[in-house]
Structures are given as C-alpha cells and as structure tokens.
Design an enzyme around this catalytic site. Structure first.
Site, PDB file in Angstrom:
ATOM      1  N   CYS A 134      -0.035  -0.289  -1.966  1.00  0.00           N
ATOM      2  CA  CYS A 134       1.250   0.140  -1.402  1.00  0.00           C
ATOM      3  C   CYS A 134       1.119   1.652  -1.248  1.00  0.00           C
ATOM      4  O   CYS A 134       0.211   2.106  -0.572  1.00  0.00           O
ATOM      5  CB  CYS A 134       2.417  -0.303  -2.283  1.00  0.00           C
ATOM      6  SG  CYS A 134       2.193  -0.047  -4.055  1.00  0.00           S
ATOM      7  N   ALA A 140       1.646   4.014  -4.264  1.00  0.00           N
ATOM      8  CA  ALA A 140       1.020   4.391  -5.529  1.00  0.00           C
ATOM      9  C   ALA A 140       0.040   3.337  -6.022  1.00  0.00           C
ATOM     10  O   ALA A 140      -0.820   3.619  -6.849  1.00  0.00           O
ATOM     11  CB  ALA A 140       2.092   4.641  -6.590  1.00  0.00           C
ATOM     12  N   GLY A 141       0.202   2.104  -5.551  1.00  0.00           N
ATOM     13  CA  GLY A 141      -0.691   1.041  -5.980  1.00  0.00           C
ATOM     14  C   GLY A 141      -0.312   0.414  -7.300  1.00  0.00           C
ATOM     15  O   GLY A 141      -1.177  -0.152  -7.984  1.00  0.00           O
ATOM     16  N   ILE A 142       0.976   0.466  -7.661  1.00  0.00           N
ATOM     17  CA  ILE A 142       1.390  -0.155  -8.926  1.00  0.00           C
ATOM     18  C   ILE A 142       2.661  -0.996  -8.796  1.00  0.00           C
ATOM     19  O   ILE A 142       2.777  -2.036  -9.429  1.00  0.00           O
ATOM     20  CB  ILE A 142       1.574   0.890 -10.057  1.00  0.00           C
ATOM     21  CG1 ILE A 142       2.638   1.922  -9.693  1.00  0.00           C
ATOM     22  CG2 ILE A 142       0.257   1.572 -10.393  1.00  0.00           C
ATOM     23  CD1 ILE A 142       2.971   2.879 -10.852  1.00  0.00           C
ATOM     24  N   GLY A 143       3.634  -0.573  -7.996  1.00  0.00           N
ATOM     25  CA  GLY A 143       4.921  -1.274  -7.929  1.00  0.00           C
ATOM     26  C   GLY A 143       4.861  -2.531  -7.091  1.00  0.00           C
ATOM     27  O   GLY A 143       4.774  -3.651  -7.604  1.00  0.00           O
TER      28      GLY A 143
END
Length: 298
Positions: free
Chosen positions: A229, A231-234
């Site tokens: 996405c 940030a690559g976490i949510g």
C-alpha cells in the site's frame, strides 16, 4: 458503532475463534462481530531505528518510523551493482499454516527506490503484484513504477502489454526484461480502499482474494506475492490476514484471527494499523464464512 451489512445465516460448522490471553479461548458467533477486542492489545512489534543497523537506509524509507523487521527483511542480491547495498523496506511474510515466504509486504516505491522494487520482483521471481493504494491520497502515497507503454527502470525494461478495467480494480500484464530474459508479471491495482480506513463493504476485498487464487498457477505458488500500500502495513496487512483467514475457514471451518495478526506482526511490525481495519477483517471473514458451501474439508 458501524452496523454490519446483512448476510446469509452462518453455516453451523463455521466458528470464528478469538483468543484472549494465553490459555482462554472464546468462540464468537459470526452475527456479533461488532464487539471485537481492540487491536491495541496486540503488540505492534515496531522496529526502532537503533535496531536497524544499516547505514543509509533512511533515504529509502517512506515513513521514518515504519521499518522492516531485521530477521525477515528482504535483502537484495543486486543484479545491477554491489555498491548500492542490499536494503529495501520489505519483509517476507508467512502464510497459511506458517508457510515461509508466501508474501512480501513492502512500502509503496519512492522515486529513488523504483529500481530497487523491480530488483526485488526479479530476484524473487514474483509473478503477481497487488497494489492497495492510489498514487495520490491528499499527498503522495506511491510513485508510479510502471509505464504507460514502455520504459526503463535501472537495468529493467518494463512493457505494459494489456490492461483490463474491472469494477473494483485494474489488472495489467507487464513484461519485465533484464538482459536477454523476459518474464510476465500481473499487476492488480485495487484503489477503492482509503488510507487508515476500510472499504464500504467486504465484498470487493473477497473478490480480490478470489482474483489472487485464480492468478496463482502451480509453478507460481512457490514464489512470493508482492503486496504493498503506502507504508506496507495497514491495508497490506489486512489483505494478507483476510486471505489467510479465508484459507483457514475453508480448510478447518474456523479461524484464529488474533493468531493471524500476531504472526503477521512478528514478520513485519504494525501489520493492520487500526481498530477499524481489525473490525473490518472480522466482517470480511464473517461474510466469507457465510458463503462457504457444505462442510469444511477434513
């Protein structure tokens, strides 16, 4: 509290298992998933800058507080230059039943990390990229890392071969060439997911999960799926957790949602960022459970 969408009656065999503490298990009825444990009770497992001893990595981090967990980070072998270092803000993520390196969760590429991104795709022989953000959402969330027709990114020549607009996402076929070798990569852009929020309904996300299942040929199933996405976490964590949860429900008739999120956060800190995303995960899996035909596989 947000009202859950109407759905078909739950199959009798379906259970959503939510653990509390270390020794107590609670089975939740799928009709009452609004009251779920806040995600803040799950350790975030964020990495502090002091624990990431990689000189110069800060210039390649989109968000200075969101860093890859050292033990599972992707290291670039560098087809282009050993002088560039091995750093990319990305982690290998375990999948269903703890299978290693099923996914790579990464941040949206920046202007100075686009060639690193394609280096990673090439190195890992990935044939599927899932993008869960728009390029701009008030501010830049990701730079465009694929061409309208054809362009070069570092040592990689990317050619856009075809594009298909679906109601909820766009599917592209990209040809990626390095030296004399050319590979095909499928790129799926799901743009109807607001940052730090959730889609209006779970149906589109489940259809995206089905798209992934249909895309994975036997030869490609052993290679990581690259998911990002901003940030690559949510949103990235929510999608991966949804697919793992669907696999658990299909195979076992129940799902350990808290266990899935804990496993994800061991591989990459902060996976699934908000309580709303956590609640949405429950809603998506409840909808999937209600759609399951017959009895689960033995």
């Amino acid at each position: 509290m947000t009202q859950l969408p109407p759905r078909a009656p739950a199959k009798k065999h379906v259970r959503l298992q939510e653990r509390r503490g270390s020794s107590v298990a609670l089975v939740l009825d799928v009709q009452s998933l609004g009251a779920v444990e806040p995600i803040c009770s799950i350790p975030s497992n964020f990495v502090s800058p002091e624990d990431l001893d990689i000189p110069g990595h800060t210039s390649k981090d989109r968000y200075k507080t969101i860093l890859p967990n050292p033990q599972s980070r992707v290291c670039l072998g560098r087809a282009q230059s050993q002088q560039e270092g091995d750093y990319i803000n990305a982690n290998y993520i375990r999948g269903y039943d703890g299978q290693e390196k099923v996914y790579i969760a990464t941040q949206g590429p920046m202007p100075n990390t686009v060639s690193d991104f394609w280096e990673m795709v090439w190195q890992e022989e990935a044939s599927l990229i899932i993008m869960l953000t728009q390029l701009q959402e008030g501010k830049e969330k990701c730079v465009r890392y694929w061409p309208t027709k054809e362009d070069t990114y570092g040592p990689f020549r990317i050619c856009s071969q075809e594009e298909e607009e679906r109601p909820e996402y766009t599917v592209r076929r990209l040809a990626v060439q390095h030296q004399e070798e050319c590979r095909s990569v499928k790129h799926v852009l799901f743009s109807a997911w607001p940052d730090h929020q959730t889609p209006e309904s779970a149906g589109p996300l489940l259809r995206l999960v089905a798209e992934v299942e249909d895309s994975l040929e036997p030869a490609a199933s052993a290679r990581p799926i690259v998911i990002h996405c901003s940030a690559g976490i949510g949103r990235t964590g929510c999608f991966i957790a949804t697919r793992i949860g669907c696999q658990q429900l299909k195979a076992r008739g129940e799902v350990d949602i808290l266990g899935i999120v804990c496993q994800l956060r061991l591989d990459r800190g902060g996976m699934i960022q908000t309580t709303e995303q956590y609640q949405f995960l429950h809603r998506a899996l409840a909808l999937y459970a209600a759609q399951l035909p017959g009895e689960p596989s033995p």
